[in-house]
Design an enzyme around this catalytic site. Structure first.
Site, PDB file in Angstrom:
ATOM      1  N   ASP A  74      -3.927  -2.534   9.549  1.00 38.18           N
ATOM      2  CA  ASP A  74      -4.765  -3.143   8.520  1.00 38.18           C
ATOM      3  C   ASP A  74      -5.636  -2.026   7.953  1.00 38.18           C
ATOM      4  OD1 ASP A  74      -6.654  -4.457   6.973  1.00 38.18           O
ATOM      5  OD2 ASP A  74      -6.815  -6.166   8.345  1.00 38.18           O
ATOM      6  N   TYR A 169      -8.557  -4.202 -10.997  1.00 35.71           N
ATOM      7  CA  TYR A 169      -7.311  -3.432 -11.072  1.00 35.71           C
ATOM      8  C   TYR A 169      -7.571  -2.073 -11.709  1.00 35.71           C
ATOM      9  CZ  TYR A 169      -2.412  -2.329 -12.115  1.00 35.71           C
ATOM     10  OH  TYR A 169      -1.184  -1.714 -12.189  1.00 35.71           O
ATOM     11  N   LYS A 173      -7.102   1.813 -10.037  1.00 33.71           N
ATOM     12  CA  LYS A 173      -6.226   2.858 -10.559  1.00 33.71           C
ATOM     13  C   LYS A 173      -7.017   4.085 -11.021  1.00 33.71           C
ATOM     14  CE  LYS A 173      -2.804   0.195  -9.720  1.00 33.71           C
ATOM     15  NZ  LYS A 173      -2.062   0.396  -8.445  1.00 33.71           N
TER      16      LYS A 173
END
Length: 291
Positions: A74, A169, A173
């Site tokens: 994890d 998101y 990135k």
């Protein structure tokens, strides 16, 4: 690997490799004969709505010609990551390639609505995505710098420079692109390189399901899908390029890098570049360094 070691299989670690890009990258490295540690939380297919487990990926690596080693990890738990690197150090003593691909992608990421109208858990991809990449790289760098050779690669996308699925998101990135750039500054002269790689629209289980569920919205992607293993071929070519250090710190468009090394996809051509399809390009880091 250490300079005085006998020729042996390169050792790679691909995080978040139960399915999707991670699975494709791991299998591609397996085709090159690498020993590939594949991590993720999925050990039972029933645990996720998406198919795939770390054991299936490890088998795919071995079937491709390498040695796949599945390790449940994890990447939101630092002690899991520490144990993973302790195992790699104990079993081999070195690490050649780290691919930071683990990311907590929420099922509602692409749902309609503004960010505050979606589950707060979508923000977990900043933790398991950006921070997890930093933690894995922190451990990997200690092995790689000692051996004077290694490659740390982050998987990224053009969403780093344009709106895509919302701020979580985009932050993920853009964050990994920036980390690769800054890690390269610290790694200069060590023989270890750090890069971020923009992947195209990948023919993964998740995207194929999205296309099937909403062809009006995503159907246009079908003609330009990139094989999930293509980035693995790019990473391997970069690792074996004598001028690897010259590219350290850069965000590479995978399709363009692949064309540079003559890597063709399964259809015999080259995937389209986001520079052409989206009219976007990676940010260029300024050379100023403040310590």
């Amino acid at each position: 690997m250490p300079d005085d070691a006998a020729p042996v299989a390169p050792i790679a670690l691909v995080t978040g490799a139960s399915r999707g890009a991670g699975k494709g990258i791991a299998a591609a490295l397996g085709r090159q004969g690498c020993t590939v540690y594949v991590t993720g939380r999925s050990t039972d297919a029933a645990e996720s709505a998406m198919p795939g487990t770390i054991f299936e990926t490890a088998s795919a690596v071995t079937e491709a010609g390498g040695t796949g080693i599945a390790v449940r990890c994890d990447h939101n738990i630092d002690s899991d990551v520490a144990a993973l690197f302790d195992r790699i150090a104990h079993d081999h003593g070195w690490l050649d390639i780290l691919v930071n691909n683990a990311c907590a992608i929420h099922d509602q990421l692409d749902a309609p609505g503004h960010f505050w109208e979606k589950p707060l858990a979508i923000g977990d991809m900043i933790t398991v995505g950006v921070r997890s990449g930093f933690v894995a790289s922190w451990y990997a760098a200690q092995l790689m710098v000692k051996q004077r050779r290694g490659l740390i690669a982050f998987t990224s996308s053009p969403g780093a420079v344009h709106y895509c699925f919302g701020p979580a998101y985009g932050a993920h990135k853009a964050g990994v692109d920036k980390m690769a750039a800054d890690m390269a500054v610290d790694l200069e002269g060590t023989g270890v390189a750090a890069v971020s790689i923009w992947m195209g629209a990948l023919a993964t289980e998740r995207l194929l399901a999205m296309i099937a569920a909403d062809p009006a919205r995503y159907g246009h992607l079908s003609q330009s899908l990139e094989d999930p293993g293509y980035t693995g071929d790019v990473i391997w070519a970069l690792f074996n390029d004598p001028r690897m250090s010259d590219l350290s710190g850069q965000t590479l468009i995978g399709a363009e890098a692949g064309k540079r090394w003559g890597i063709r996809d399964a259809r015999g051509g080259f995937p389209p570049s986001a520079r052409d399809t989206h009219n976007v390009a990676p940010h260029t880091q300024y050379p100023l360094v403040i310590r």
